[in-house]
Design a protein around this motif. Structure first.
Motif, PDB file in Angstrom:
ATOM      1  N   SER A 477      -4.351  22.084  10.999  1.00  0.00           N
ATOM      2  CA  SER A 477      -3.791  22.671  10.011  1.00  0.00           C
ATOM      3  C   SER A 477      -4.227  23.709   9.531  1.00  0.00           C
ATOM      4  O   SER A 477      -4.652  24.714  10.047  1.00  0.00           O
ATOM      5  CB  SER A 477      -4.135  21.307   8.884  1.00  0.00           C
ATOM      6  OG  SER A 477      -5.508  21.799   8.268  1.00  0.00           O
ATOM      7  N   THR A 478      -3.278  24.721   8.342  1.00  0.00           N
ATOM      8  CA  THR A 478      -3.275  24.982   8.734  1.00  0.00           C
ATOM      9  C   THR A 478      -4.685  25.905   7.107  1.00  0.00           C
ATOM     10  O   THR A 478      -5.422  26.796   7.476  1.00  0.00           O
ATOM     11  CB  THR A 478      -1.590  25.951   7.281  1.00  0.00           C
ATOM     12  OG1 THR A 478      -0.890  25.624   8.104  1.00  0.00           O
ATOM     13  CG2 THR A 478      -2.061  27.284   6.772  1.00  0.00           C
ATOM     14  N   CYS A 479      -5.008  25.093   6.530  1.00  0.00           N
ATOM     15  CA  CYS A 479      -5.644  24.972   5.925  1.00  0.00           C
ATOM     16  C   CYS A 479      -7.451  24.930   6.102  1.00  0.00           C
ATOM     17  O   CYS A 479      -8.234  25.454   6.170  1.00  0.00           O
ATOM     18  CB  CYS A 479      -5.983  23.369   5.046  1.00  0.00           C
ATOM     19  SG  CYS A 479      -5.062  22.541   3.376  1.00  0.00           S
ATOM     20  N   GLU A 480      -7.196  24.537   7.704  1.00  0.00           N
ATOM     21  CA  GLU A 480      -8.079  24.942   8.954  1.00  0.00           C
ATOM     22  C   GLU A 480      -8.770  26.027   8.926  1.00  0.00           C
ATOM     23  O   GLU A 480      -9.465  26.859   9.004  1.00  0.00           O
ATOM     24  CB  GLU A 480      -8.289  23.971   9.848  1.00  0.00           C
ATOM     25  CG  GLU A 480      -9.512  24.630  10.856  1.00  0.00           C
ATOM     26  CD  GLU A 480      -9.218  23.771  11.923  1.00  0.00           C
ATOM     27  OE1 GLU A 480      -9.609  24.306  13.660  1.00  0.00           O
ATOM     28  OE2 GLU A 480      -8.828  22.354  12.016  1.00  0.00           O
ATOM     29  N   LEU A 481      -7.287  26.811   8.962  1.00  0.00           N
ATOM     30  CA  LEU A 481      -7.337  28.311   9.667  1.00  0.00           C
ATOM     31  C   LEU A 481      -7.259  28.901   8.286  1.00  0.00           C
ATOM     32  O   LEU A 481      -8.120  30.284   8.182  1.00  0.00           O
ATOM     33  CB  LEU A 481      -6.071  28.864   9.909  1.00  0.00           C
ATOM     34  CG  LEU A 481      -5.349  27.977  11.210  1.00  0.00           C
ATOM     35  CD1 LEU A 481      -3.938  28.646  11.709  1.00  0.00           C
ATOM     36  CD2 LEU A 481      -6.174  28.715  12.740  1.00  0.00           C
ATOM     37  N   VAL A 482      -7.356  28.509   7.027  1.00  0.00           N
ATOM     38  CA  VAL A 482      -7.749  29.372   6.047  1.00  0.00           C
ATOM     39  C   VAL A 482      -9.215  29.292   5.784  1.00  0.00           C
ATOM     40  O   VAL A 482      -9.701  30.577   5.113  1.00  0.00           O
ATOM     41  CB  VAL A 482      -6.355  29.173   4.510  1.00  0.00           C
ATOM     42  CG1 VAL A 482      -7.029  29.348   3.581  1.00  0.00           C
ATOM     43  CG2 VAL A 482      -5.488  29.515   4.889  1.00  0.00           C
ATOM     44  N   THR A 483     -10.052  28.553   6.141  1.00  0.00           N
ATOM     45  CA  THR A 483     -10.438  28.136   5.610  1.00  0.00           C
ATOM     46  C   THR A 483     -11.979  28.910   6.369  1.00  0.00           C
ATOM     47  O   THR A 483     -12.884  29.401   5.788  1.00  0.00           O
ATOM     48  CB  THR A 483     -11.037  26.714   5.732  1.00  0.00           C
ATOM     49  OG1 THR A 483     -10.427  25.885   4.880  1.00  0.00           O
ATOM     50  CG2 THR A 483     -12.917  25.781   5.466  1.00  0.00           C
ATOM     51  N   GLU A 484     -11.703  29.346   8.044  1.00  0.00           N
ATOM     52  CA  GLU A 484     -11.908  29.482   8.605  1.00  0.00           C
ATOM     53  C   GLU A 484     -12.053  31.437   8.347  1.00  0.00           C
ATOM     54  O   GLU A 484     -13.173  31.855   8.482  1.00  0.00           O
ATOM     55  CB  GLU A 484     -11.722  29.556   9.995  1.00  0.00           C
ATOM     56  CG  GLU A 484     -11.993  29.013  11.453  1.00  0.00           C
ATOM     57  CD  GLU A 484     -11.726  29.165  12.536  1.00  0.00           C
ATOM     58  OE1 GLU A 484     -10.443  29.481  12.615  1.00  0.00           O
ATOM     59  OE2 GLU A 484     -12.550  27.462  13.344  1.00  0.00           O
ATOM     60  N   LEU A 485     -10.829  31.799   7.500  1.00  0.00           N
ATOM     61  CA  LEU A 485     -10.904  33.155   7.365  1.00  0.00           C
ATOM     62  C   LEU A 485     -11.665  33.661   6.192  1.00  0.00           C
ATOM     63  O   LEU A 485     -12.547  34.562   5.989  1.00  0.00           O
ATOM     64  CB  LEU A 485      -9.560  33.803   6.813  1.00  0.00           C
ATOM     65  CG  LEU A 485      -8.409  33.671   8.042  1.00  0.00           C
ATOM     66  CD1 LEU A 485      -7.065  33.974   7.433  1.00  0.00           C
ATOM     67  CD2 LEU A 485      -8.467  34.337   9.234  1.00  0.00           C
TER      68      LEU A 485
END
Length: 667
Positions: A477-485
């Motif tokens: 998900s995009t939420c996963e990417l944002v959480t990693e950032l």
């Protein structure tokens, strides 16, 4: 008086002079009748002489014309008989009336000749009038020769019936031109780029001693695949190849569905992950440089779709092959750290930030937007989220946000966004990469600073000229990417409870409770949010259905139609609230039934039909819905058909499914 009319008076004419003589003789008669007698005798003689002379001259002219006409007829007949170009006269029903020897030589038998004429005459409109010029648009191929056919209508009598008009057809032989054109097309350059997907992960999954053998076998397979083309294959990086070959071989490669994609998967030297390739090709550009640029664009799309793809760019059109392998999760987080550092720099230098997701935002889109909002706020920058209207997917979260004073002025509509944005405003686009799918596409043209964070497989239509792109199809998900950032920013960001819930909910929804597209990094992102204090029970309550909704979903499942014994298609009733959300939930529910590997549920929304597609991975729902203008992932995809009734959309969906299954059976 006109000068031409005046000049005619002085043109000598026998009749004019005879009248003058008669006039003079009459005057003489009045003065002296006896003297006028010789004048009358002379006048009669002149009249008789003029009559005989005129008769003889007219007869000679008629004879000359007859002779000339005969000569012209003879010349015409000789021209038609010996005309070097094939020529035929035919009636409107296709019956040949006459043809010359050149036309006869075009055919091996008379039956084929008659069929050909009939086919040509069918393209001619009988209501055409005499003299109309006819040009047959399609080239006629006859016995390995190519002709352009021109013609005209000829009226042969005064009868107005259909048979009073015949067609004269001329056949212009374009065989040499067509052959030269085909030769030119066949020998045009095709430029391709070949990339080994996840090269680093592939090498790390095997012993050091096996790595050279692996690379040698990959290079050998690629070289053997292109050997028959007589083209050039050059390795210019450790995991990249450049190939140039004649265009005529591309069709053969397409017919074989680029078998190299499956060939390399059979290479095993102790590797724990399969070998996959991404191939991008550029064709039909005026120069090799432009073909190379098209190949680069194609390879970007192939990698953006998760690899194991062949993408061919022909002008503005793209063709796709492959894509049957699931995306592999990348182990290294170097890119996430680099993107986080670059994003922080862009935020610091921007006067303001706008965050925009896709139209009809879902919880993944909204959760990611709230995560980016907190990142920007930590840099002490003005930030707003573009949202034109709410929907059932995000109503619960927005209701919670409405109770928090901090978010009272965060969300802006289209007109407010136009007032805020400038050329230097940083526009961060989330959960989509297609311009037409964004909340307000006009904003993309109003700034030079665009960042994309997305996890969907890249399509042919994508936002170009971005300053930063974090497009990872392996992510759940995009939420996963944002959480990693967030984890790689220097500041210790502290999320609010609603922000952690939205980010966690985005991951939960897109993974279907950590079932689909769930990797190690997905759980690590969820773990980070858990440490931030997310209330998992509260997230669960966001998506609870009431009894009425549950019954509706059950009825949708009950009324599903099954095609190919394992693909379900159903329609959501149009008179219910939150039809799109219910359709998506029904599609998920259908996959829980034994024997089904894919499910599609259609729902109507205003003037469009929305299709939700779900799969267990065996069927690529993204490739099916791409045929209808949609997109997504192998297991989760959607499409929107404007001004298309539900039943018609269902028919189109079935056709797309049949086409996809047929393509699998041919491989």
């Amino acid at each position: 008086m006109d000068s031409k009319k005046l000049s005619r008076i002085f043109i000598p004419k026998a009749g004019f002079y005879l009248w003058v003589i008669l006039f003079l003789v009459v005057i003489i008669t009045i003065l002296n009748p006896f003297v006028a007698i010789p004048g009358y005798v002379l006048f009669v003689f002149l009249v008789i002489y003029n009559y005989k002379s005129t008769h003889i001259r007219n007869r000679e002219i008629a004879k000359y014309i007859e002779t000339l006409t005969f000569n012209i007829d003879c010349a015409t007949k000789d021209t038609l008989l010996n005309f070097p170009m094939p020529l035929v006269l035919a009636e409107l029903d296709g019956t040949a009336v006459w043809y010359n020897s050149s036309f006869k030589c075009m055919f091996d038998d008379d039956n084929f000749l008659h069929k050909t004429i009939s086919g040509i005459v069918e393209d001619i409109k009988p209501e055409m009038t005499e003299g109309d010029c006819i040009s047959i648009s399609k080239d006629a191929a006859i016995n390995n020769h190519y002709y352009t056919i021109l013609g005209s209508l000829v009226k042969i009598d005064n009868d107005n019936t259909e048979h009073s008009i015949i067609v004269m057809l001329y056949f212009i032989d374009n065989t040499d031109l067509i052959n030269e054109r085909q030769k030119f097309e066949d020998n045009k350059n095709t430029v391709g780029l070949i990339v080994i997907d996840n090269y680093d992960d592939l090498m790390q999954s095997m012993e050091d001693t096996q790595r050279p053998q692996m690379m040698a076998e990959i290079e050998k397979s690629i070289s053997a695949w292109l050997a028959h083309t007589g083209g050039v294959l050059k390795k210019f990086e450790r995991d990249k190849f450049l190939c140039i070959f004649a265009f005529k071989y591309l069709k053969e490669l397409e017919e074989k569905k680029f078998e190299i994609l499956e060939t390399v998967k059979e290479i095993h030297f102790g590797n724990k992950i399969p070998v996959t390739l991404s191939i991008g090709m550029g064709i039909n550009a005026p120069t090799i440089l432009e073909n190379m640029q098209n190949a680069n664009a194609s390879i970007d799309i192939a990698l953006g779709r998760g690899g194991d793809h062949v993408v061919i760019k022909d002008g503005d059109n793209f063709r796709f092959f492959g894509g049957r392998t699931r995306e592999l999760e990348k182990r290294t987080r170097v890119k996430a750290r680099v993107i986080a550092y670059a994003l922080r720099g862009l935020i610091d230098q921007a006067p303001s930030v706008l965050i925009m997701g896709h139209e009809n935002a879902d919880i993944d889109c909204l959760g990611a937007a709230l995560g980016i909002y907190r990142i920007v706020k930590s840099r002490d920058k003005r930030v707003n989220i573009v949202l034109n209207h709410s929907n059932a997917n995000i109503d619960a979260v927005l209701n919670k946000l409405g109770k928090e004073p901090e978010y009272s002025n965060v969300f802006v509509g289209r007109n407010e966004a136009f007032d805020i944005i400038t050329k230097k405003t940083l526009l961060i686009v989330l959960d989509t990469h297609r311009p037409s799918f964004t909340e307000t596409p006009e904003l993309l043209k109003m700034t030079d600073q665009i960042v994309i964070i997305d996890h969907h497989r890249r399509g042919a239509d994508y936002i170009q000229d971005v300053v930063l792109s974090y497009h990872e199809t392996y992510a759940s998900s995009t939420c996963e990417l944002v959480t990693e950032l967030m984890q790689y920013l220097e500041e210790k960001i502290r999320l609010t409870s609603i922000e952690t819930e939205a980010l966690y909910a985005g991951i939960v929804v897109d993974t279907k409770n950590f079932i689909f597209k769930t990797g190690v990094r997905t759980f690590e992102a969820a773990s980070y949010l858990r440490r931030q204090g997310v209330d998992t029970v509260s997230v669960k309550q966001l998506f609870q259905n009431d009894l009425k909704t549950y019954i509706i979903i059950s009825n949708i499942v009950k009324d599903a139609e099954v095609v190919y014994d394992n693909i379900a298609i159903s329609i959501c009733p149009s008179n219910i609230k939150n039809a799109q959300l219910i359709a998506a939930q029904a599609a998920d529910q259908l996959l829980s039934l034994s024997g089904l590997v894919a499910a599609f549920v259609l729902s109507s929304h205003e003037n469009e039909t929305v299709i939700s597609g779900r799969s267990l991975g065996e069927i690529n729902v993204q490739m099916i819905l791409e045929k209808l203008g949609g997109g997504g992932h192998m297991t989760v995809a959607g499409a929107q058909l404007e001004n298309v009734p539900v039943e018609e959309a269902k028919g189109r969906l079935k056709s797309a499914i049949y086409e996809y299954i047929d393509s699998l059976n041919k491989e």
